[in-house]
Structure formats: structure tokens, C-alpha cells
Design an enzyme around this catalytic site. Structure first.
Site, PDB file in Angstrom:
ATOM      1  N   GLY A 140      87.543  65.081 126.359  1.00 54.71           N
ATOM      2  CA  GLY A 140      87.804  63.644 126.192  1.00 54.71           C
ATOM      3  C   GLY A 140      87.943  62.863 127.480  1.00 54.71           C
ATOM      4  N   THR A 141      87.073  63.150 128.431  1.00 56.41           N
ATOM      5  CA  THR A 141      87.103  62.366 129.671  1.00 56.41           C
ATOM      6  C   THR A 141      85.671  62.091 130.113  1.00 56.41           C
ATOM      7  OG1 THR A 141      87.679  62.394 132.030  1.00 56.41           O
ATOM      8  CG2 THR A 141      87.441  64.542 130.977  1.00 56.41           C
ATOM      9  N   HIS A 189      97.593  61.703 137.006  1.00 51.66           N
ATOM     10  CA  HIS A 189      97.697  60.272 137.325  1.00 51.66           C
ATOM     11  C   HIS A 189      99.097  59.737 137.060  1.00 51.66           C
ATOM     12  CE1 HIS A 189      93.032  59.964 136.832  1.00 51.66           C
ATOM     13  NE2 HIS A 189      93.399  60.573 137.934  1.00 51.66           N
TER      14      HIS A 189
END
Ligand code: OAD
Length: 305
Positions: free
Chosen positions: A240-241, A131
């Protein structure tokens, strides 16, 4: 994707780490929350929840490119909260570094824009910032690219950053174009010779090169994933997503089905069939995984034994 029956426990996960040599790690905001950086969707603390309390219906609207072009001031009023200014990385970043040092890290695909992978020493060649990042910023009008720090003061001051190149170009333009805005006596006499160009030209708005909804992912993402990594990966670790944003959320299902997949996060997910889900704080989970793999994970946030 069907779950592989032979992998179930944390010991299986530790064994997979020990025996794999091309590990793809997909990370999200959860690997930085222990440093005080908010994630996006956690109830009570996520960035999007905070935005909703400020009166925006959908947090993701802040990262919508059309909204940005329409009202960049909204983004600039909030971006200070996610500006990377950390000088520390988390134990989970240290875990990524350990995988790299053991030459087992194939690629870290991160959705994070905090640049902490770099701080932890992850090689540029092993890192894909899916991103984008705050490392550079570009003008929405003339595409001029500058180092990200050039607009940090504006972000901190909640002031829309304008493009310097556009500003210089405008300053060099003949004054004539701006004539229409000066107080003049007989406007009707000479208005035709300006060809109707009475707009004061405005310098473009600078946007950090983080990927907004509606924008393309960085060029290196697809090619590296499909043409290289997907072909020789031997273990996938997702940490962690919430895996709610495509195309990153689609990566696990795209990979060859025999490749084992481990998920580490505070909340389990249902929409991807991971072989092993290790639910808890990722810093603790990776520490325990390393212990069981016989590796020593060193970091100032891990109490010495
Ligand atoms: P999310 O906030 O959607 O998900 C983070 C996940 O990590 C949540 O499920 C948390 O439960 C979990 N989590 C938080 N702290 C943790 C910890 N210490 N240990 C383990 N798990 C923890 O963030 P992302 O999935 O990264 O995109 O969000 C993906 C994208 O959505 C972001 O890159 C951003 C956003 O829109 C853009 O801005 C383009």
C-alpha cells in the site's frame, strides 16, 4: 536489483510467507484507506489532490518544513484531515499482527502516521514509524516536547498551537522588554536603554513530530535498518505505498539481492523490480495469501465463511 526467476505467482508468495522467519514489512497509506483514511497520491481521493483543489499547487508543500515555519496556519488549516482518531484497524493491520503472533515479523517499517499499528497490537520493538507520528509534538523554538494530544484541540479548531513553556517563560520576563509597545509620551527619551529589543517575544509554534520534507527521519530508522534488519531479513513485503518518497523508496534496492520481495498494492510500480506484484485491494490480497498459506486471518471486515 534483478528479479529472482523462481518466484512469480500468488502461491509462491504464500509459500514464502510460510517458510520465512524474518519478514520485513514496509507499509504505506494504502493499508488504511479501507477505514476511510485518505492516502496521499491516489487520483480523486488522495490528500494531496484535495489540497490542490484548495489552491495549493503541490500537495507536498504542506509537509515542507520551511513552509511550516513560514506559514504554520496553512498546515493547521489542513491537519485535522489526517489527525488519527480511528478506533479500528484494517484487515491488513490484522495481517501484520498475525505475522507477529507467528513470530515471523522482523520489523514493520511504516510510513503512516495514524498509529494504527499500535492499535492492532504491533510491539513497539517491531515497529519503526519512518515518518514519525502525532504521538508527540515539539516546539519549533525551544524544542519542548509534549504528548501529541495536547495540541489536538488546536488542530481540530484549525488554530496554530503555541508552546506553553515559551508562553510561561515570556510571562516571567521583566515587563520592560514590552515597554516599547505601550503608548508612551516621550519615546525618544529612553529608547536607548532597551538595547533595541522591541519585539514582543512570541511563543514558538508547536509541530506534531511527523517528519516533514527537509527533516531527518527518526534516529532509530537508519541504524536498525542497516545494522540489523538488512543483515538477517529473509523476505520483504511492501504493502500500500507508491514508494515515491526517499529514503523509504530506496530500502528494497539496498537489501541483499537474494532476498525475495513481494509488492501488494492497487497500482503496479515499475521503478523497483519486485519478484511478485499482487495487484488489488491489500485487505483482499492478504486474506487470500493467508488462505493459501493455511493461516486463518480474523477481522470484523472479513465476512465469515
Ligand atoms: P501514497 O498515497 O503515495 O501511495 C499509496 C498507494 O497505496 C497508492 O499507490 C494506492 O494505489 C495504494 N492503495 C490505496 N488504497 C489501497 C488499498 N486499499 N489496497 C491496496 N493499495 C491501495 O502513500 P504513501 O506511499 O504512503 O509522507 O506515501 C508516502 C509518504 O508520502 C507519506 O508517508 C507522506 C507522503 O508525503 C509525509 O507526510 C512525510
Amino acid at each position: 536489483r534483478q528479479k529472482l526467476a523462481q518466484y512469480n505467482t500468488i502461491d509462491d508468495a504464500a509459500k514464502l510467507l510460510r517458510t520465512s522467519h524474518n519478514i520485513m514489512v514496509i507499509t504505506g497509506a494504502g493499508i488504511s484507506t479501507s477505514l476511510g483514511i485518505p492516502d496521499f497520491r491516489s487520483k480523486g481521493t488522495g490528500f494531496y489532490e484535495r489540497i490542490r483543489t484548495l489552491g495549493y499547487e503541490d500537495g507536498e508543500d504542506v509537509f515542507n518544513i520551511d513552509n511550516f515555519d513560514d506559514k504554520p496556519n496553512i498546515f493547521y488549516s489542513l491537519a485535522g484531515d489526517i489527525l488519527p482518531d480511528q478506533k479500528r484497524f484494517s484487515p491488513t493491520h490484522a495481517f501484520l499482527r498475525l505475522l507477529q503472533d507467528k513470530d515471523r515479523l522482523q520489523t514493520n517499517y511504516t510510513q503512516n502516521i495514524d498509529n494504527l499499528e499500535g492499535l492492532a497490537g504491533i510491539d513497539k520493538e517491531r515497529l519503526i514509524q519512518c515518518h514519525g507520528s502525532f504521538a508527540t509534538a515539539s516546539c519549533r523554538k525551544c524544542r519542548h516536547k509534549v504528548p501529541g494530544e495536547e495540541i489536538f484541540d488546536d488542530i481540530r479548531a484549525k488554530r496554530v498551537a503555541r508552546c506553553r513553556r515559551c508562553t510561561q517563560t515570556i510571562a516571567k520576563q521583566p515587563k520592560k522588554k514590552q515597554k516599547a509597545f505601550k503608548l508612551r509620551k516621550n519615546d525618544w527619551e529612553d529608547s536607548s536603554d532597551d538595547g533595541g529589543e522591541y519585539d514582543v517575544p512570541e511563543a514558538g509554534v508547536m509541530k506534531p513530530d511527523i517528519t516533514f520534507f527537509g527533516e531527518q527521519l527518526p534516529d532509530n530508522f537508519f541504524q536498525r535498518f542497516t545494522e540489523r534488519d538488512a543483515k538477517n531479513v529473509d523476505l520483504v513485503v511492501v504493502i500500500g505505498t507508491s514508494l515515491k518518497v526517499a529514503p523509504v523508496s530506496e530500502m528494497p534496492n539496498y537489501l541483499p539481492h537474494h532476498v525475495p520481495q513481494i509488492f501488494i498494492s492497487r497500482e503496479p510500480i515499475q521503478h523497483v523490480n519486485f519478484d511478485i506484484q499482487l495487484i488489488g485491494d491489500c485487505d483482499h490480497v492478504v486474506f487470500e495469501l493467508c488462505r493459501r498459506a493455511g493461516w486463518s486471518l480474523k477481522h470484523e471486515m472479513i465476512p465469515p465463511h
